[in-house]
Design an enzyme around this catalytic site. Structure first.
Site, PDB file in Angstrom:
ATOM      1  N   LYS A   1      -3.230  10.076   5.092  1.00 27.79           N
ATOM      2  CA  LYS A   1      -2.990   9.558   6.784  1.00 27.79           C
ATOM      3  C   LYS A   1      -2.182  10.684   6.987  1.00 27.79           C
ATOM      4  CE  LYS A   1      -4.533   6.966   3.182  1.00 27.79           C
ATOM      5  NZ  LYS A   1      -5.189   5.988   3.111  1.00 27.79           N
TER       6      LYS A   1
ATOM      7  N   LYS B   1       2.997   4.655  -0.915  1.00 22.99           N
ATOM      8  CA  LYS B   1       3.095   5.613  -2.044  1.00 22.99           C
ATOM      9  C   LYS B   1       4.531   6.390  -1.694  1.00 22.99           C
ATOM     10  CE  LYS B   1      -1.926   4.894  -1.793  1.00 22.99           C
ATOM     11  NZ  LYS B   1      -1.962   4.180  -0.145  1.00 22.99           N
TER      12      LYS B   1
ATOM     13  N   ASP C   1       1.644  17.314  20.314  1.00 25.74           N
ATOM     14  CA  ASP C   1       2.368  17.979  20.940  1.00 25.74           C
ATOM     15  C   ASP C   1       2.843  18.749  19.714  1.00 25.74           C
ATOM     16  OD1 ASP C   1       0.900  17.037  23.216  1.00 25.74           O
ATOM     17  OD2 ASP C   1       2.895  15.864  23.376  1.00 25.74           O
TER      18      ASP C   1
ATOM     19  N   HIS D   1      -8.464  11.480   2.158  1.00 29.16           N
ATOM     20  CA  HIS D   1      -8.272  10.033   2.477  1.00 29.16           C
ATOM     21  C   HIS D   1      -6.719  10.170   2.682  1.00 29.16           C
ATOM     22  CE1 HIS D   1      -5.852   7.297  -0.088  1.00 29.16           C
ATOM     23  NE2 HIS D   1      -6.698   6.382  -0.568  1.00 29.16           N
TER      24      HIS D   1
ATOM     25  N   HIS E   1       0.734  -1.324  -0.070  1.00 32.39           N
ATOM     26  CA  HIS E   1       0.173  -0.154   0.524  1.00 32.39           C
ATOM     27  C   HIS E   1       1.141   1.316   0.084  1.00 32.39           C
ATOM     28  CE1 HIS E   1      -2.899   2.495   1.801  1.00 32.39           C
ATOM     29  NE2 HIS E   1      -3.867   1.707   0.888  1.00 32.39           N
TER      30      HIS E   1
ATOM     31  N   ASP F   1      16.555  11.006  -8.674  1.00 39.51           N
ATOM     32  CA  ASP F   1      17.777  10.878  -8.713  1.00 39.51           C
ATOM     33  C   ASP F   1      17.961  10.521  -6.677  1.00 39.51           C
ATOM     34  OD1 ASP F   1      17.925  11.426 -11.153  1.00 39.51           O
ATOM     35  OD2 ASP F   1      17.863  13.811 -11.509  1.00 39.51           O
TER      36      ASP F   1
END
Length: 472
Positions: free
Chosen positions: A392, A221, A397, A390, A219, A226
């Site tokens: 996450k 991404k 603090d 969507h 899952h 470079d």
């Protein structure tokens, strides 16, 4: 008549044999919460439940995949010796001082300073930044994505890769076999003809290197371009309209500095798991003037422990003033729910930001079942609209921000390969707080009294859906 009785007797014997065998077998091999769900299903439907458990009941991987992940973690630890000058030591008696050693032991990555971090939450702008970085590549482009569609975004990414390959840039692409099925079907051969190396992650099949539970997914991404820049976050290679009429809202970190080598090491690890090929990863990266301390949190079924769950539970427990958790899917296990409850009852401001829209109906019902208890102990719950949130991430603090691909659900904790970027920097946290405030400006805040007045039938349906939390 006697034949009918004999058949009925045999069905009864098989029925109870399955139930008893499941009672003896499942609790010893499955965590307690999941075992209860499976035993309940098998108790009601033994002939259906047993085959489903054998197929989906345990997040197993082949021994070879587990060995390769272990080898990759050893290589990552050894490779970081060359980055000793960039090792970051957290201040004593801080959230970071408690978090850093745990995350390092779980995922193998030490914290490094000298990084620049830009938080991108404009969908089109984030995509354009990625395409511009690919167009600026001179040596290599490494992309690892869960989802790639055969739409305008997928086409734009493919064209950028074709341009890069035509310039002589080494391009490698890893796509999840299920999440990116449409993109693989449409673009794999085209990319290969252009000189881009493309592999499907967790493709299934019976060969040893591919064997594993059928619904395990990668899952993550991640994009590494470079030696200079990388992207990590929640945004896939797909158009923003994930739910018809409700465009996605995402958060991606664009980073520079030594942490780029760590993100490339994650890519190289997954490349090794899928192909057996060992890629050379140089630990040397130019430092950034912002000097942000960062640490990677990889997790997944190839690791011996639930890295993401353990780290997030720890962060919630360490919060002293405020913790904000943002996720599209919220089906917490007992540890996460308990940590949120304890923090709120201890006086910590606990804010949960969810999407008012949800593309997974059963997941939405299951997460509704947890609201009442959390609201009762003081957790604030806000439902963002009009877009599908969507993104996450979480903030603790003024010290720690975590952004990546990790949802607050059992699937992310146990079944998916995920990635999180921890930033130990008050300026990054302040920027994330601004994004969180923007979410809250367009959100409905749930009232405990109003939520308790929902119909009894709805509570029952939500409770039944929650029993399936281990299957979601």
């Amino acid at each position: 008549m006697s034949e009918s009785l004999n058949l009925g007797l045999w069905i009864l014997i098989v029925d109870w044999t399955i139930r008893i065998a499941a009672l003896l077998w499942i609790p010893a091999r499955t965590r307690p919460a999941a075992a209860r769900s499976w035993l309940l299903l098998i108790g009601f439907l033994p002939l259906l439940g047993l085959p489903l458990y054998l197929l989906l009941g345990h997040p197993w991987l082949s021994r070879e995949r587990v060995r390769r992940q272990s080898d990759a973690s050893v290589a990552i630890r050894e490779g970081q010796l060359a980055q000793a000058a960039w090792h970051w030591t957290p201040p004593a008696d801080s959230v970071a001082s408690e978090t850093v050693p745990l995350v390092e032991r779980l995922g193998a990555f030490m914290p490094v300073r000298g990084n620049g971090v830009t938080l991108l939450d404009d969908y089109d702008g984030t995509l354009q930044a990625l395409l511009d970085d690919i167009d600026g590549a001179t040596t290599r482009v490494h992309l690892l994505y869960y989802l790639m569609f055969d739409d305008a975004v997928g086409e734009a990414a493919v064209q950028a890769l074709e341009r890069a390959a035509a310039r002589g840039v080494q391009c490698r692409v890893l796509l999840d076999a299920v999440g990116a099925k449409r993109g693989l079907r449409r673009y794999r051969k085209r990319l290969q003809r252009a000189g881009v190396q493309v592999h499907a992650m967790l493709p299934g099949g019976l060969r040893w290197r591919r064997s594993g539970r059928a619904d395990l997914r990668n899952h993550r991404k991640i994009a590494v371009i470079d030696d200079g820049v990388a992207h990590v976050g929640s945004q896939n290679l797909a158009d923003a309209v994930f739910i018809p009429g409700v465009p996605n809202r995402e958060l991606v970190a664009r980073v520079h500095g030594p942490i780029v080598a760590h993100l490339e090491a994650v890519f190289a690890s997954d490349w090794y798991l899928e192909t057996g090929e060992v890629l050379a990863v140089s630990p040397v990266r130019p430092a950034h003037a912002d000097d942000v301390a960062c640490q990677l949190l990889p997790s997944g079924p190839a690791y011996p422990f639930p890295n993401a769950a353990d780290s997030i539970v720890t962060l919630i427990h360490l919060a002293r003033r405020r913790v904000v958790l943002t996720t599209p899917y919220f089906v917490p296990d007992d540890a996460i729910a308990g940590a949120m409850r304890i923090a709120a009852l201890s006086g910590v401001d606990v804010q949960l930001i969810l999407s008012a829209s949800n593309n997974q109906r059963l997941t939405a019902l299951a997460q509704h079942a947890s609201y009442e208890e959390l609201l009762a102990c003081g957790v604030k719950i806000a439902l963002h609209r009009p877009r599908f949130l969507h993104a996450k991430h979480l903030s603790v603090d003024d010290e720690v921000a975590l952004v990546g691909s990790i949802n607050l659900d059992i699937r992310s904790f146990a079944l998916n390969a995920e990635i999180g970027l921890l930033c130990y920097d008050p300026d990054v946290v302040a920027r994330m707080r601004g994004i969180e405030a923007d979410y809250l400006a367009d959100a409905e805040v749930l009232s405990p009294a109003t939520w308790r007045r929902r119909p009894a039938w709805k509570r029952s349906v939500e409770g039944i859906a929650r029993l399936a939390d281990s299957f979601l």
